[in-house]
Design a protein around this motif. Sequence first.
Motif, PDB file in Angstrom:
ATOM      1  N   THR A 179      19.879  27.078  10.254  1.00  0.00           N
ATOM      2  CA  THR A 179      18.723  27.465   9.436  1.00  0.00           C
ATOM      3  C   THR A 179      17.467  27.734  10.255  1.00  0.00           C
ATOM      4  N   LYS A 180      17.494  27.412  11.554  1.00  0.00           N
ATOM      5  CA  LYS A 180      16.313  27.576  12.414  1.00  0.00           C
ATOM      6  C   LYS A 180      15.119  26.821  11.842  1.00  0.00           C
ATOM      7  N   GLY A 181      15.389  25.668  11.246  1.00  0.00           N
ATOM      8  CA  GLY A 181      14.318  24.817  10.751  1.00  0.00           C
ATOM      9  C   GLY A 181      13.735  25.230   9.421  1.00  0.00           C
ATOM     10  N   THR A 182      14.411  26.123   8.710  1.00  0.00           N
ATOM     11  CA  THR A 182      13.900  26.562   7.414  1.00  0.00           C
ATOM     12  C   THR A 182      14.839  26.137   6.293  1.00  0.00           C
ATOM     13  N   VAL A 183      14.361  26.261   5.078  1.00  0.00           N
ATOM     14  CA  VAL A 183      15.190  26.026   3.897  1.00  0.00           C
ATOM     15  C   VAL A 183      14.757  27.010   2.820  1.00  0.00           C
ATOM     16  N   ALA A 184      15.740  27.545   2.084  1.00  0.00           N
ATOM     17  CA  ALA A 184      15.457  28.467   0.982  1.00  0.00           C
ATOM     18  C   ALA A 184      15.583  27.690  -0.321  1.00  0.00           C
ATOM     19  N   LEU A 185      14.521  27.673  -1.123  1.00  0.00           N
ATOM     20  CA  LEU A 185      14.475  26.849  -2.332  1.00  0.00           C
ATOM     21  C   LEU A 185      14.285  27.701  -3.582  1.00  0.00           C
ATOM     22  N   ARG A 186      14.890  27.231  -4.695  1.00  0.00           N
ATOM     23  CA  ARG A 186      14.727  27.918  -5.975  1.00  0.00           C
ATOM     24  C   ARG A 186      14.997  26.945  -7.110  1.00  0.00           C
ATOM     25  N   ILE A 187      14.366  27.155  -8.249  1.00  0.00           N
ATOM     26  CA  ILE A 187      14.691  26.458  -9.497  1.00  0.00           C
ATOM     27  C   ILE A 187      15.300  27.489 -10.437  1.00  0.00           C
ATOM     28  N   PRO A 188      16.554  27.324 -10.827  1.00  0.00           N
ATOM     29  CA  PRO A 188      17.191  28.304 -11.714  1.00  0.00           C
ATOM     30  C   PRO A 188      16.757  28.128 -13.166  1.00  0.00           C
ATOM     31  N   ALA A 189      16.630  29.236 -13.878  1.00  0.00           N
ATOM     32  CA  ALA A 189      16.263  29.205 -15.300  1.00  0.00           C
ATOM     33  C   ALA A 189      17.535  29.216 -16.141  1.00  0.00           C
ATOM     34  N   ASP A 190      18.294  28.134 -16.072  1.00  0.00           N
ATOM     35  CA  ASP A 190      19.548  28.017 -16.813  1.00  0.00           C
ATOM     36  C   ASP A 190      19.704  26.558 -17.231  1.00  0.00           C
ATOM     37  N   GLU A 191      20.003  26.318 -18.499  1.00  0.00           N
ATOM     38  CA  GLU A 191      20.044  24.941 -19.013  1.00  0.00           C
ATOM     39  C   GLU A 191      21.150  24.117 -18.370  1.00  0.00           C
ATOM     40  N   VAL A 192      22.348  24.682 -18.226  1.00  0.00           N
ATOM     41  CA  VAL A 192      23.442  23.926 -17.621  1.00  0.00           C
ATOM     42  C   VAL A 192      23.100  23.587 -16.172  1.00  0.00           C
ATOM     43  N   ALA A 193      22.579  24.565 -15.446  1.00  0.00           N
ATOM     44  CA  ALA A 193      22.193  24.334 -14.059  1.00  0.00           C
ATOM     45  C   ALA A 193      21.130  23.250 -13.964  1.00  0.00           C
ATOM     46  N   GLN A 194      20.123  23.315 -14.829  1.00  0.00           N
ATOM     47  CA  GLN A 194      19.058  22.326 -14.772  1.00  0.00           C
ATOM     48  C   GLN A 194      19.553  20.943 -15.160  1.00  0.00           C
ATOM     49  N   ASP A 195      20.461  20.863 -16.136  1.00  0.00           N
ATOM     50  CA  ASP A 195      21.025  19.562 -16.518  1.00  0.00           C
ATOM     51  C   ASP A 195      21.781  18.947 -15.343  1.00  0.00           C
ATOM     52  N   LEU A 196      22.565  19.769 -14.644  1.00  0.00           N
ATOM     53  CA  LEU A 196      23.318  19.252 -13.504  1.00  0.00           C
ATOM     54  C   LEU A 196      22.386  18.822 -12.375  1.00  0.00           C
ATOM     55  N   LEU A 197      21.397  19.647 -12.057  1.00  0.00           N
ATOM     56  CA  LEU A 197      20.464  19.314 -10.978  1.00  0.00           C
ATOM     57  C   LEU A 197      19.669  18.052 -11.289  1.00  0.00           C
ATOM     58  N   THR A 198      19.359  17.830 -12.563  1.00  0.00           N
ATOM     59  CA  THR A 198      18.656  16.609 -12.951  1.00  0.00           C
ATOM     60  C   THR A 198      19.509  15.377 -12.662  1.00  0.00           C
ATOM     61  N   LEU A 199      20.826  15.513 -12.832  1.00  0.00           N
ATOM     62  CA  LEU A 199      21.740  14.404 -12.567  1.00  0.00           C
ATOM     63  C   LEU A 199      21.989  14.198 -11.075  1.00  0.00           C
ATOM     64  N   THR A 200      22.044  15.286 -10.311  1.00  0.00           N
ATOM     65  CA  THR A 200      22.485  15.201  -8.917  1.00  0.00           C
ATOM     66  C   THR A 200      21.370  15.238  -7.895  1.00  0.00           C
TER      67      THR A 200
ATOM     68  N   LEU B 272      19.067  24.572  -4.479  1.00  0.00           N
ATOM     69  CA  LEU B 272      18.480  24.595  -5.814  1.00  0.00           C
ATOM     70  C   LEU B 272      17.920  23.219  -6.127  1.00  0.00           C
ATOM     71  N   ILE B 273      16.751  23.209  -6.738  1.00  0.00           N
ATOM     72  CA  ILE B 273      16.081  21.951  -7.062  1.00  0.00           C
ATOM     73  C   ILE B 273      15.800  21.899  -8.554  1.00  0.00           C
ATOM     74  N   PRO B 274      15.669  20.679  -9.126  1.00  0.00           N
ATOM     75  CA  PRO B 274      15.504  20.556 -10.573  1.00  0.00           C
ATOM     76  C   PRO B 274      14.081  20.755 -11.063  1.00  0.00           C
ATOM     77  N   ARG B 275      13.096  20.492 -10.207  1.00  0.00           N
ATOM     78  CA  ARG B 275      11.704  20.557 -10.684  1.00  0.00           C
ATOM     79  C   ARG B 275      10.766  20.854  -9.522  1.00  0.00           C
ATOM     80  N   LEU B 276       9.571  21.311  -9.869  1.00  0.00           N
ATOM     81  CA  LEU B 276       8.608  21.751  -8.865  1.00  0.00           C
ATOM     82  C   LEU B 276       8.198  20.631  -7.921  1.00  0.00           C
ATOM     83  N   ASN B 277       8.122  19.393  -8.427  1.00  0.00           N
ATOM     84  CA  ASN B 277       7.635  18.320  -7.556  1.00  0.00           C
ATOM     85  C   ASN B 277       8.626  17.947  -6.457  1.00  0.00           C
TER      86      ASN B 277
END
Length: 246
Positions: free
Chosen positions: A115-136, A68-73
């Motif tokens: 992973t065979k050289g791949t990664v699965a990525l997502r940005i969750p639509a949840d405020e607590v999750a986004q606050d934590l990801l912004t910190l970590t 999980l990532i905090p932002r698109l960039n």
Amino acid sequence: MTTSYDCTAAEERAAGLEHAQRAIREQKCVVFPTDTVYGIAADAFSPLAVTLLLASKGRSRKMPPPVLIPRLNALDGLATDVPAEARRLAEAFWPGGLTLILHAQPSLDWDLGETKGTVALRIPADEVAQDLLTLTGPLAVSSANRTGQAAAQTAAEAEAQLAESVEVYLEGGPRPAEGAEAVPSTIVDATSLPLRVVRQGAISLARLREVVPEVLGVDEQPPAAGGGTGADPAGEEPADEPAGTA
């Protein structure tokens, strides 16, 4: 020592996020709400922390967690050769219930499993999750349950299954909302063209095709063999083990 925080109270939420950030830095696991179900998370760049996450769930390296990532960039820092079609889907449906399987940046020092050289990525639509990801920063996340058990829809349910293997539990109330069905994210393989849905979930094929008309459905095969899909569908369990990037 395990600590639980009520994130519906502002002061306790701030304390919980601070403790969770510290736990991630110390290569420990935390549980927090996402927009699907609750997730168990670890530092995506710490092989030890990811190993602990997998051990907590009772799963092998053959089922690597999504990130999980905090932002698109953050997308281009973690993935390479991102197709324009995948970028359009990310812009349209992130934050939200879409996971993209992409080629991982080969220069990154991480080990999520086989992973065979791949990664699965997502940005969750949840405020607590986004606050934590912004910190970590990016977190390896899987649904907060023992493999084969029901996905936790509260932190208390997660603690009943994962117990002392998790340092911090962030309680944010039911995920999804009480009475709502837990629907996993839709997973799209973007390691080759045309893009292909490998698990149907929160974002319908029809909605995906409004943005990228060429997307193939789960049962549709591409004209020629494409890339691998080594990364585990998104913080979530396979469809028979309820969901969530989580």
